[in-house]
Design a protein around this motif. Structure first.
Motif, PDB file in Angstrom:
ATOM      1  N   UNK A 126      37.552  63.916  38.945  1.00  0.00           N
ATOM      2  CA  UNK A 126      37.680  62.970  40.070  1.00  0.00           C
ATOM      3  C   UNK A 126      39.075  62.353  40.208  1.00  0.00           C
ATOM      4  N   UNK A 127      39.768  62.206  39.083  1.00  0.00           N
ATOM      5  CA  UNK A 127      41.111  61.632  39.160  1.00  0.00           C
ATOM      6  C   UNK A 127      42.019  62.424  40.070  1.00  0.00           C
ATOM      7  N   UNK A 128      41.752  63.750  40.124  1.00  0.00           N
ATOM      8  CA  UNK A 128      42.650  64.634  40.870  1.00  0.00           C
ATOM      9  C   UNK A 128      42.624  64.331  42.366  1.00  0.00           C
ATOM     10  N   UNK A 129      41.562  63.705  42.849  1.00  0.00           N
ATOM     11  CA  UNK A 129      41.544  63.410  44.287  1.00  0.00           C
ATOM     12  C   UNK A 129      41.333  61.924  44.590  1.00  0.00           C
ATOM     13  N   UNK A 130      41.515  61.084  43.577  1.00  0.00           N
ATOM     14  CA  UNK A 130      41.376  59.641  43.805  1.00  0.00           C
ATOM     15  C   UNK A 130      42.497  59.146  44.719  1.00  0.00           C
ATOM     16  N   UNK A 131      42.151  58.296  45.672  1.00  0.00           N
ATOM     17  CA  UNK A 131      43.133  57.705  46.575  1.00  0.00           C
ATOM     18  C   UNK A 131      43.565  56.355  45.991  1.00  0.00           C
ATOM     19  N   UNK A 132      44.803  56.304  45.548  1.00  0.00           N
ATOM     20  CA  UNK A 132      45.323  55.094  44.909  1.00  0.00           C
ATOM     21  C   UNK A 132      46.333  54.409  45.829  1.00  0.00           C
ATOM     22  N   UNK A 133      46.195  54.671  47.121  1.00  0.00           N
ATOM     23  CA  UNK A 133      47.078  54.083  48.131  1.00  0.00           C
ATOM     24  C   UNK A 133      46.315  53.090  49.007  1.00  0.00           C
ATOM     25  N   UNK A 134      45.195  53.539  49.545  1.00  0.00           N
ATOM     26  CA  UNK A 134      44.433  52.700  50.484  1.00  0.00           C
ATOM     27  C   UNK A 134      43.502  51.754  49.739  1.00  0.00           C
ATOM     28  N   UNK A 135      42.988  50.748  50.463  1.00  0.00           N
ATOM     29  CA  UNK A 135      42.199  49.687  49.839  1.00  0.00           C
ATOM     30  C   UNK A 135      40.803  49.598  50.474  1.00  0.00           C
ATOM     31  N   UNK A 136      39.796  49.365  49.658  1.00  0.00           N
ATOM     32  CA  UNK A 136      38.432  49.191  50.154  1.00  0.00           C
ATOM     33  C   UNK A 136      38.353  47.942  51.037  1.00  0.00           C
ATOM     34  N   UNK A 137      37.391  47.962  51.978  1.00  0.00           N
ATOM     35  CA  UNK A 137      37.052  46.754  52.739  1.00  0.00           C
ATOM     36  C   UNK A 137      35.561  46.473  52.576  1.00  0.00           C
ATOM     37  N   UNK A 138      35.197  45.210  52.395  1.00  0.00           N
ATOM     38  CA  UNK A 138      36.067  44.059  52.167  1.00  0.00           C
ATOM     39  C   UNK A 138      36.876  44.236  50.883  1.00  0.00           C
ATOM     40  N   UNK A 139      37.985  43.512  50.814  1.00  0.00           N
ATOM     41  CA  UNK A 139      38.851  43.659  49.646  1.00  0.00           C
ATOM     42  C   UNK A 139      40.213  43.039  49.883  1.00  0.00           C
ATOM     43  N   UNK A 140      41.200  43.644  49.245  1.00  0.00           N
ATOM     44  CA  UNK A 140      42.545  43.064  49.247  1.00  0.00           C
ATOM     45  C   UNK A 140      43.115  42.730  50.642  1.00  0.00           C
ATOM     46  N   UNK A 141      42.949  43.619  51.650  1.00  0.00           N
ATOM     47  CA  UNK A 141      43.551  43.277  52.959  1.00  0.00           C
ATOM     48  C   UNK A 141      42.998  41.980  53.565  1.00  0.00           C
TER      49      UNK A 141
END
Ligand code: NAG
Ligand code: NAG
Ligand code: NAG
Ligand code: NAG
Length: 428
Positions: free
Chosen positions: A388-403
Motif C-alpha cells: 500500500x505504501x507504493x500508492x499512498x497519497x502523501x500530498x492531499x488531505x482528508x476532509x474533514x481535516x487539516x484544510x
C-alpha cells in the motif's frame, strides 16, 4: 492529552530541489498539450506605475499595522491540541460536496484521530467559526479560491463549513470548465474555485485532464485565467506544488499552439518569481485595497519519506496516525528558497496581500493525508495492492481535516483583528 509542537522558526533542514521529484513518483502521467491561441504577453520586469490615492491610503494602513505589529498575534505559531469534543467541525458524510479523492472514511480509513486536532496559537485564541456570521459578511460578495488541487480542498472545506447554515433550496454547486461555483442564494453570496495550478497560463490548465509530466508555463501571461477572476471581492491564491517537478522549469515565450516552440529553461525559483510578479501586477491593477482582500496560502507540505521524522527508512505517510511532535519540524518537500521568493514578491504588492502561512503548522500533520483511503485514478495492480505504501497519497488531505484549520485561520485573518491579548473566553 496535549500534543506539544510549539512552532519555532527556521529550524528546518534545507534540501535541494531535486528531492522534490520524489513527490511526483506516485502517479502515472498522460501528456496532453492544452492548445490555446491567445495573445502573447512578453515577460517584463516589474513595472512601477503611479500610485492612486487609494494605494497611498492602503500603504499608510499597512505601515500603521506594521508599527502595531508587536501587538498582533502570530496565529501561525502554536500547537496542535487533541480535542475530540470540539473537532471536527462537520462530519464527512454530512457534507455532500467532498470529492471522492478526499473522503477517507468512506474509503476505509480505519482511524479518525486526524479529524480531532485543533490548532491553538501560542499568543491568542482563534475566534469560533460561525457560518452565519461569515455568510452575513459575504452578503452580495464573491469569495474565490484560485490555484491547484490543494486549494480546491480548502475551497471544499469552506463550503462544508458554511453549507449547514443554508437550507437545501437556497444553495447550489455548479462547474463551468475551470470554474466551480457554490451559491448561497439568500445571501447573494458565492464561494468559487478556479483551477490554475501555476496561476499563470500553462499546459496544465485543463481542469480535468492535467496529468502532465512535461510541464510548461508562460510566466508572463495570466489574462487567460484572470479574466474569470474579475469581480471577485476576496481572492485566495495558492501555487507551489506544480512548480516542483525538478530544478528547472520549462518556460514558453510565445503562445501555446499546435506546435509549441521556443521553450527555454529557467531555475524554478526564477520562474516562480516571474509568475508571482505577474500575479501581483494583476492584483495591483484589478483589486481595490479598500474593498477587496487578497490572500496567499503558502506551500502545503507533503510527507513522502518517514525517515525524515525518524520513522521507517522505507516508509511514507501511510499508516501514520499522529502528528509530528518535534517543534519546528520542516520536511524535504518544502523548499525554503521558494518560500523566500513568495515572501519577497508578495510583500512588495501595493495592494496588501495577506499571507496565510500554513506551512509550518501543516508540516506537523503527517497523519492528515489521504494515504490510500481515496478514490484511485485507475485500477491498482496486485503488486501495488500488496504494498500500500507504493500508492499512498502523501500530498492531499482528508476532509474533514487539516484544510478546515486553514479556513479557521482565513476566517480569523479576514474578519477579525487578532491582538495578542485575545481573551481566552473567545475560544471554542
Ligand atoms: C453567529 O453569528 C450570527 C450572525 O452574526 C449571530 O447572530 C450568532 O449569535 C452567532 N452565533 C454564535 C454561536 O456566536
Ligand atoms: C524565442 O524567444 C526569444 C526570446 O523572447 C526571441 O528573441 C526569439 O526570437 C524567439 N525565437 C523564435 C524562433 O521564435
Ligand atoms: C500498517 O498498519 C497495519 C495495522 O496496524 C499493519 O498490519 C501494517 O503492517 C502496517 N504497515 C506498515 C507498512 O507499516
Ligand atoms: C512562514 O513561516 C515560516 C516559519 O513558520 C517562516 O520560516 C517563513 O519565512 C514564513 N513565510 C513567509 C513568506 O513569511
Amino acid at each position: 492529552m496535549k500534543h506539544s509542537a510549539a512552532a519555532a522558526h527556521g529550524q528546518g533542514r534545507r534540501r535541494s530541489l531535486s528531492s522534490h521529484v520524489l513527490v511526483f513518483s506516485l502517479v502515472v502521467f498522460v501528456f496532453v498539450l492544452y492548445s490555446e491561441d491567445f495573445s502573447c504577453i512578453i515577460i517584463r520586469p516589474f513595472h512601477r506605475r503611479y500610485r492612486t490615492e487609494q494605494q497611498v491610503d492602503a500603504e499608510a494602513r499597512v505601515a500603521a499595522a506594521d508599527k502595531n505589529g508587536a501587538a498582533e498575534c502570530d496565529v501561525f505559531a502554536g500547537e496542535w491540541v487533541y480535542e475530540p469534543a470540539a473537532r471536527p467541525l462537520y462530519a464527512e458524510e454530512e457534507c455532500p460536496y467532498i470529492q471522492p479523492q478526499l473522503t477517507c472514511q468512506a474509503h476505509g480509513r480505519p482511524d479518525s484521530g486526524y479529524q480531532h486536532w485543533r490548532w491553538q496559537p501560542s499568543a491568542c485564541s482563534l475566534p469560533r467559526f460561525n457560518a452565519t456570521f461569515m455568510l452575513e459578511k459575504l452578503r452580495g460578495k464573491r469569495l474565490m479560491f484560485i490555484g491547484d488541487s490543494l486549494n480546491r480542498g480548502q475551497f471544499t472545506s469552506m463550503v462544508c463549513l458554511l453549507h449547514r447554515a443554508i437550507p437545501d433550496a437556497a444553495k447550489s454547486m455548479q462547474t463551468f470548465g475551470s470554474l466551480t461555483v457554490f451559491k448561497a442564494k439568500d445571501y447573494d453570496a458565492s464561494i468559487e474555485f478556479y483551477w490554475a495550478p501555476f496561476l499563470v497560463e500553462s499546459n496544465s490548465d485543463d481542469a480535468v485532464v492535467h496529468r502532465i509530466t512535461d510541464r510548461i508555463a508562460r510566466v508572463g501571461s495570466i489574462m487567460k485565467h484572470a479574466r474569470y477572476w474579475k469581480g471577485a471581492d476576496i481572492v485566495v491564491f495558492n501555487t507551489y506544488l506544480w512548480w516542483m517537478a525538478g530544478r528547472k522549469m520549462k518556460i514558453l515565450r510565445g503562445p501555446f499552439g499546435r506546435e509549441t516552440k521556443n521553450i527555454t529553461e529557467m531555475a524554478t525559483e526564477d520562474a516562480y518569481r516571474l509568475a508571482l510578479r505577474r500575479t501581483v501586477k494583476w492584483v495591483e491593477e484589478s483589486m481595490d485595497a479598500r474593498r477587496n482582500r487578497v490572500v496567499f496560502v503558502t506551500m502545503s507540505p507533503s510527507h513522502p519519506s518517514s525517515k525524515e521524522w525518524g520513522g521507517d527508512p522505507a516508509g511514507n505517510c501511510y499508516n501514520e496516525t499522529a502528528p509530528i511532535g518535534e517543534a519546528g519540524y520542516w520536511g524535504s518537500g518544502t523548499s525554503k528558497s521558494m518560500m523566500r521568493v513568495a515572501g519577497d514578491v508578495l510583500r512588495r504588492s501595493r495592494v496588501p496581500v495577506t499571507l496565510l502561512n500554513i506551512t509550518q503548522l501543516s508540516e506537523y500533520r503527517k497523519d492528515a493525508h489521504t494515504q490510500i483511503y481515496k478514490k484511485q485514478w485507475g485500477p491498482l495492480s496486485p503488486a501495488q495492492l500488496a504494498d500500500p505504501q507504493s500508492y499512498a497519497d502523501c500530498i492531499h488531505w482528508c476532509l474533514p481535516g487539516l484544510p478546515d484549520t486553514w479556513n479557521e485561520l482565513l476566517y480569523a485573518k479576514i474578519f477579525f483583528s487578532m491582538p495578542k491579548s485575545q481573551p481566552r473566553a473567545f475560544v471554542v
